[in-house]
Design an enzyme around this catalytic site. Structure first.
Site, PDB file in Angstrom:
ATOM      1  N   VAL A  28       5.912 -48.525  -3.836  1.00  0.00           N
ATOM      2  CA  VAL A  28       6.819 -49.678  -3.895  1.00  0.00           C
ATOM      3  C   VAL A  28       6.506 -50.675  -2.777  1.00  0.00           C
ATOM      4  CG1 VAL A  28       9.237 -50.373  -3.604  1.00  0.00           C
ATOM      5  CG2 VAL A  28       8.655 -48.475  -5.093  1.00  0.00           C
ATOM      6  N   CYS A 272      10.435 -40.455  -9.509  1.00  0.00           N
ATOM      7  CA  CYS A 272      11.758 -41.101  -9.600  1.00  0.00           C
ATOM      8  C   CYS A 272      12.761 -40.365 -10.498  1.00  0.00           C
ATOM      9  CB  CYS A 272      11.595 -42.538 -10.089  1.00  0.00           C
ATOM     10  SG  CYS A 272      10.780 -43.577  -8.865  1.00  0.00           S
TER      11      CYS A 272
END
Ligand code: NAD
Length: 443
Positions: A28, A272
């Protein structure tokens, strides 16, 4: 879309010069840093992993993400982007601090916020007035407010700006997002963060911090639930003699259902969904409002993966060879990423390894990072992996794996069984080469 923060956009002349500090150079952070710089902001990306930063500085990305290296080189050459390990030094001059830090699951399913709070506590004494801390990590509800409470300087703002990028298409997802969620109680602070997303204003969705945090968890919860549903449907199809690919295709034609995340497969994984669904379930229970669908989706996913492992074990047990060779194609949790965190392939392989002995596992993946937890051979090519294999198990839908011809398998394999968890191969085509393709929901 809720695009009105109730204040006019700040005129260009009075806008801050956009000195952005991105903390964390992982999937990210690196994408955020590169993309924010490509939009025109001045960005420094900091990581405490020295080897990661020196690898980036020497032109080698620590992660595989299509398109990222080219854009990184462009923005570095334009002097919009730089890298460092000196968090404190760069905190002093930052106007925006983006937190892109790990939030792994703790044993009870809740999220470990220690990475976030450690960085926040380290930098807080050095932040100038009016700095905005923007949290991109996926965090439990109220984290923005907890970060805010740790600030001694009341002018420091905190915004929740969850990230929705998908590994494998992260650059595109960042630069052409479905939405950019900005959660803040202050319209002015919200607008300042929105202004960093130059050219993407029509994608911005303003809300309060808790709702922003909630949107992220609910998104991942919903998507995981959709995958669990279609995998359960695949098992049902086997029970009743229907074809899951035909069924999914028919379902997807309904615009209320849609085709996204309706592909049956080896179950969800990655860095995730597993941790975010367990955090959501744990928070919901703690708050006295259990999310039963999410809890069941987790159970359904585990049971689906156990069933795939059992299927492979059953097939292995039918082989008369002393040391059956299993070829595993694909280790990353999906195609176009090297990420093996909570990869279904590894999880299912562990289950297979626990239930068998004397098998040799040879795997091939064009990009996946090395796994230290399992003892198997990592082949340099697909051909080497399937040479003499009794069973091939396909886990990841890389183009190279999807495009492998039946002839190749027929020439190289010792056995003739292919467990295709990604529905890449045509049963009929492979049958012509005496190859038996087995996929859940197509038997
Ligand atoms: P990651 O592990 O790839 O990256 C985190 C980085 O933070 C690492 O490079 C690590 O070295 C660095 N770091 C840790 N402590 C640090 C410190 N004290 N100072 C500086 N750097 C430090 O993680 P990620 O996949 O990028 O995920 C980050 C967050 O974003 C998580 O909360 C995740 O749930 C969320 N998220 C991830 C994705 C995804 O696809 N990976 C998508 C959306 C949201």
């Amino acid at each position: 879309m809720n695009t009105e923060p109730n204040v006019p956009e700040i005129p260009q002349s009075t806008r801050p010069s956009n000195a952005v500090l991105v903390v964390g150079a992982g999937y990210v952070g690196l994408t955020t840093a590169v993309c924010l710089a490509s939009l025109g902001n001045f960005v420094v990306c900091v990581d405490n992993d020295k080897s990661k930063i020196s690898s980036i500085l020497s032109g080698v990305l620590p992660i595989y993400e299509p398109g990222l290296l080219d854009l990184l080189n462009t923005t570095v050459n334009e002097h919009k982007l730089s890298f460092s390990t000196d968090l404190i030094e760069h905190s002093k001059s930052a106007e925006y601090v983006f937190l892109c830090l790990p939030t792994p699951a703790l044993e009870d399913g809740t999220s470990d916020l220690s990475y976030i709070f450690q960085v926040v506590d380290e930098i807080s004494p050095y932040l100038s007035d009016d700095v905005i801390i923007v949290n991109k990590s996926t965090v439990p509800l109220n984290t923005a407010s907890q970060i805010r409470k740790r600030q001694s300087n009341p002018s420091v703002g905190v915004v929740s700006n969850p990230e929705f990028l998908r590994e494998g298409s992260a650059v595109n997802d960042f630069l052409q997002p479905s939405r950019i969620v900005i959660g803040s109680d202050s319209p002015i602070i919200a607008q300042r963060v929105a202004n960093l997303y130059i050219g993407l204003q029509d994608r911005i969705y303003f809300t309060d911090p808790i709702s922003a945090e909630c949107i992220k968890y609910m998104s991942n919860g919903f998507l995981a639930m959709k995958i669990s549903f279609i995998n359960e449907a695949a098992r049902f199809c086997d029970a009743v003699g229907a074809d899951i690919i035909d069924v999914a295709g028919g379902l997807a034609l309904d615009p209320r259902i849609g085709s996204a995340f309706l592909n049956p497969g080896p179950g969800w994984g990655g860095s995730c969904f597993p941790k975010d669904t367990s955090a959501l379930a744990a928070t919901a229970r703690y708050m006295g409002s259990p999310m039963l669908l999410i809890e069941e989706s987790i159970r359904a996913n585990n049971s689906h993966q156990t069933d795939i492992a059992k299927l492979v074990v059953e097939l292995v047990n039918r082989i008369s060879e002393d040391h059956p060779k299993i070829a595993v194609l694909g280790l990353s949790f999906k195609a176009n990423t090297d990420d093996i965190r909570v990869s279904p392939a590894l999880k299912i392989l562990h289950l297979i390894a626990q239930r068998t002995h004397n098998i040799q596992i040879h795997s091939y993946d064009p990009m996946a990072k090395q796994d230290e937890t399992l003892d198997f051979v990592r082949s340099q090519s697909l051909e080497l992996a399937i040479d003499g294999a009794d069973i091939v198990v396909v886990f990841t839908e890389w183009d190279e794996i999807a495009e492998a011809s039946p002839q190749l398998f027929a020439e190289r394999m010792r056995g003739n069984t292919i467990v295709d968890t990604r529905y890449l191969y045509s049963k009929d085509q492979f049958q012509k080469f005496n190859l038996n393709v087995i996929s859940v929901g197509k038997n």
